[in-house]
Design an enzyme around this catalytic site. Structure first.
Site, PDB file in Angstrom:
ATOM      1  N   LYS A   1      99.126   3.992 110.459  1.00 43.41           N
ATOM      2  CA  LYS A   1      99.423   2.560 110.407  1.00 43.41           C
ATOM      3  C   LYS A   1     100.651   2.215 111.244  1.00 43.41           C
ATOM      4  O   LYS A   1     100.682   1.202 111.962  1.00 43.41           O
ATOM      5  CB  LYS A   1      99.630   2.112 108.957  1.00 43.41           C
ATOM      6  CG  LYS A   1     100.004   0.637 108.805  1.00 43.41           C
ATOM      7  CD  LYS A   1      98.964  -0.277 109.450  1.00 43.41           C
ATOM      8  CE  LYS A   1      99.431  -1.723 109.539  1.00 43.41           C
ATOM      9  NZ  LYS A   1      99.617  -2.359 108.244  1.00 43.41           N
TER      10      LYS A   1
ATOM     11  N   CYS B   1     104.961  -6.619 110.280  1.00 39.95           N
ATOM     12  CA  CYS B   1     104.493  -5.319 110.759  1.00 39.95           C
ATOM     13  C   CYS B   1     105.056  -4.955 112.127  1.00 39.95           C
ATOM     14  O   CYS B   1     105.867  -4.042 112.252  1.00 39.95           O
ATOM     15  CB  CYS B   1     102.966  -5.281 110.798  1.00 39.95           C
ATOM     16  SG  CYS B   1     102.192  -5.156 109.178  1.00 39.95           S
TER      17      CYS B   1
ATOM     18  N   VAL C   1      95.005  -5.819 108.214  1.00 47.15           N
ATOM     19  CA  VAL C   1      94.459  -7.162 108.393  1.00 47.15           C
ATOM     20  C   VAL C   1      95.464  -8.051 109.102  1.00 47.15           C
ATOM     21  O   VAL C   1      96.655  -7.745 109.176  1.00 47.15           O
ATOM     22  CB  VAL C   1      94.071  -7.782 107.041  1.00 47.15           C
ATOM     23  CG1 VAL C   1      92.970  -6.976 106.379  1.00 47.15           C
ATOM     24  CG2 VAL C   1      95.289  -7.883 106.112  1.00 47.15           C
TER      25      VAL C   1
ATOM     26  N   LYS D   1     104.111 -19.936 125.184  1.00 46.85           N
ATOM     27  CA  LYS D   1     102.872 -19.277 124.745  1.00 46.85           C
ATOM     28  C   LYS D   1     101.674 -19.584 125.659  1.00 46.85           C
ATOM     29  O   LYS D   1     100.548 -19.189 125.352  1.00 46.85           O
ATOM     30  CB  LYS D   1     102.533 -19.713 123.313  1.00 46.85           C
ATOM     31  CG  LYS D   1     103.616 -19.399 122.294  1.00 46.85           C
ATOM     32  CD  LYS D   1     103.826 -17.902 122.114  1.00 46.85           C
ATOM     33  CE  LYS D   1     102.687 -17.275 121.357  1.00 46.85           C
ATOM     34  NZ  LYS D   1     102.939 -15.845 121.060  1.00 46.85           N
TER      35      LYS D   1
ATOM     36  N   LYS E   1     103.157 -16.502 114.259  1.00 45.74           N
ATOM     37  CA  LYS E   1     101.794 -16.446 114.763  1.00 45.74           C
ATOM     38  C   LYS E   1     101.132 -17.804 114.562  1.00 45.74           C
ATOM     39  O   LYS E   1     101.557 -18.594 113.724  1.00 45.74           O
ATOM     40  CB  LYS E   1     101.020 -15.354 114.016  1.00 45.74           C
ATOM     41  CG  LYS E   1      99.574 -15.165 114.405  1.00 45.74           C
ATOM     42  CD  LYS E   1      98.931 -14.091 113.549  1.00 45.74           C
ATOM     43  CE  LYS E   1      97.457 -13.937 113.857  1.00 45.74           C
ATOM     44  NZ  LYS E   1      96.689 -15.138 113.558  1.00 45.74           N
TER      45      LYS E   1
ATOM     46  N   THR F   1     102.992  -0.907 104.297  1.00 44.11           N
ATOM     47  CA  THR F   1     103.259  -0.099 105.482  1.00 44.11           C
ATOM     48  C   THR F   1     104.653   0.493 105.357  1.00 44.11           C
ATOM     49  O   THR F   1     105.630  -0.228 105.123  1.00 44.11           O
ATOM     50  CB  THR F   1     103.165  -0.955 106.751  1.00 44.11           C
ATOM     51  OG1 THR F   1     101.880  -1.574 106.795  1.00 44.11           O
ATOM     52  CG2 THR F   1     103.349  -0.099 107.988  1.00 44.11           C
TER      53      THR F   1
END
Length: 427
Positions: free
Chosen positions: A203, A257, A152, A400, A316, A118
């Site tokens: 993207k 990203c 992905v 979270k 994550k 990216t």
């Protein structure tokens, strides 16, 4: 059997390489990390991803995948190296430049070069093409170039490599079509063909949209704490509207990203990217907000000489990737406070910070406060009654929304949640 050379064997390059190797191609994986190459040559993966070990083993046993620190001649070259940002929030193109330069000596007539990383719009045209020109091949007729960005998510890479739609942007139509022919070997999703710069833009704006959405959620969370509202409940209810899809708040945005790509647009069009820029500042400010909230909780509960256990270092859930993770920044900031800090992550098997332990029991024993930063399944399944017996003071900050407040309060915990003005007495 056509040969593919994949430059960069990280979280995207390696799964892509072994996928091609298991679908009819001879693949050479290239990486500058000797550690990664040594492990892979022994059949061992150096990153965590469901299914990766199986795909690697199958390709090695079948003789369709080899690894090296240097490229070789091939029919298709895939560049899948990092494109991080600098401290000044500008794109660092050194890895793209180095990877591109490394394949130039091996290019021949008819070859295809595909960038998967990216990148800021116009990277192929302004950064890669001048380097590739040194091969003295005519673009579009002798050397074909395209951009097909990965789309992905860690933890579901192989599923999404197959089923997600694929954007392919070529420097000309034939470059795009040649790229599609290679990916047809395993991609079942739709192909969307365009020009190379539009593909780069697609993207980047996909991830920027998500970043702006998360920034909106984080603002809602901050306001909810002041207004006595549970942001998680409010957002969930708002999302029942057929045209509303608000993301959820958190201690920050991480990964290779979403935390990076919006800066590409800010860099390119600073005067126009005002909402994008403000969203980045909002999300980048959440680690400090979380640290301050933690310190305020300790103060309001009169905890002296506190021992704080941070749970979760990855950006994550259920992965081992700590790149751009807000948890790492939070740990760094907390390490400078007058507290006894310990951190734990069940997926990060090598210590990344001085406070990290590989023992969960060591992390929580005699702890006064738990700060949950990542919603790993491991943490969702914790038994608060068992933890309560090991801790000194029973306080938990859940950033979270991954634990059940009633269950933990029944075990004697004082529970705080990011964005919950109803349940946070300090809100």
């Amino acid at each position: 059997m056509k040969k593919i050379c994949v430059v960069g064997l990280g979280y995207i390059g390696l799964p892509t390489a072994v996928m091609f190797a298991n679908h009819g191609y001879q693949v050479l994986g290239v990486d500058v990390s000797e550690r990664a190459i040594n492990l892979l040559s022994k059949g061992q993966v150096h990153i965590e991803e469901p299914g990766l070990q199986e795909y690697l083993t199958k390709s090695l046993v079948g003789g369709t995948f080899t690894v090296s620190t240097t490229p070789e001649e091939a029919d298709m070259f895939i560049v899948a190296v990092p494109s991080p940002i600098t401290a000044e929030k500008t794109a660092d193109m050194k890895y793209i430049e180095a990877a591109t330069a490394s394949i130039v000596p091996f290019l021949k007539k008819g070859d295809l070069v595909v960038l998967e990383s990216t990148v800021p719009p116009r990277t192929v045209m302004d950064v890669m093409m001048p380097i590739l020109a040194e091969a003295n091949l005519e673009f579009g007729t002798e050397l074909f170039v395209s951009h097909s960005p990965e789309r992905v998510i860690p933890g579901k890479v192989f599923e999404e490599l197959v089923n997600n739609s694929r954007i392919i942007g070529g420097i000309n139509a034939e470059s795009a079509e040649r790229t599609r022919e290679f990916y047809l070997s395993f991609v079942k999703g739709e192909f969307h063909m365009t020009d190379v710069t539009t593909a780069e833009m697609v993207k980047v704006i996909e991830n920027t949209f998500r970043d702006v959405n998360i920034a909106f959620a984080n603002e809602i969370a901050k306001m909810s704490e002041n207004l006595g509202v549970n942001a998680w409940e409010a957002i969930s209810l708002a999302n029942h509207h057929p045209r509303v899809n608000i993301h959820f708040p958190g201690p920050g945005v991480g990964g290779h990203c979403i935390a990076v790509d919006p800066w590409f647009l800010v860099e390119k069009q600073t005067e126009l990217a005002k909402i994008i820029h403000l969203s980045r500042l909002t999300n980048d400010g959440m680690p400090s907000f979380t640290v301050n909230k933690t310190l305020e909780i300790l103060k309001s509960n009169y905890v002296r000489n506190p021992r704080v256990a941070v749970l979760g270092l990855t950006f994550k859930s259920n992965i081992d990737d700590v790149r751009e993770s807000p948890s790492m920044e939070i740990v760094e900031k907390l390490s400078h406070e007058d507290i006894n800090l310990v951190s734990f992550d069940p997926h990060v098997l090598e210590n990344k910070v001085p406070s990290q332990t590989q023992s969960f029991e060591d992390a929580i024993t005699h702890a006064d406060t738990l700060v949950i930063l990542t919603d790993h399944d491991y943490f969702k399944k914790l038994n608060p009654h068992t933890l309560a017996e090991l801790m000194t003071t029973r306080i938990v900050l859940d950033t979270k929304n991954c634990i059940n407040r009633e269950e933990w309060e029944a075990a004697g915990f004082t529970v705080y949640k990011l964005g919950d003005g109803k349940g946070n007495p300090i809100g």
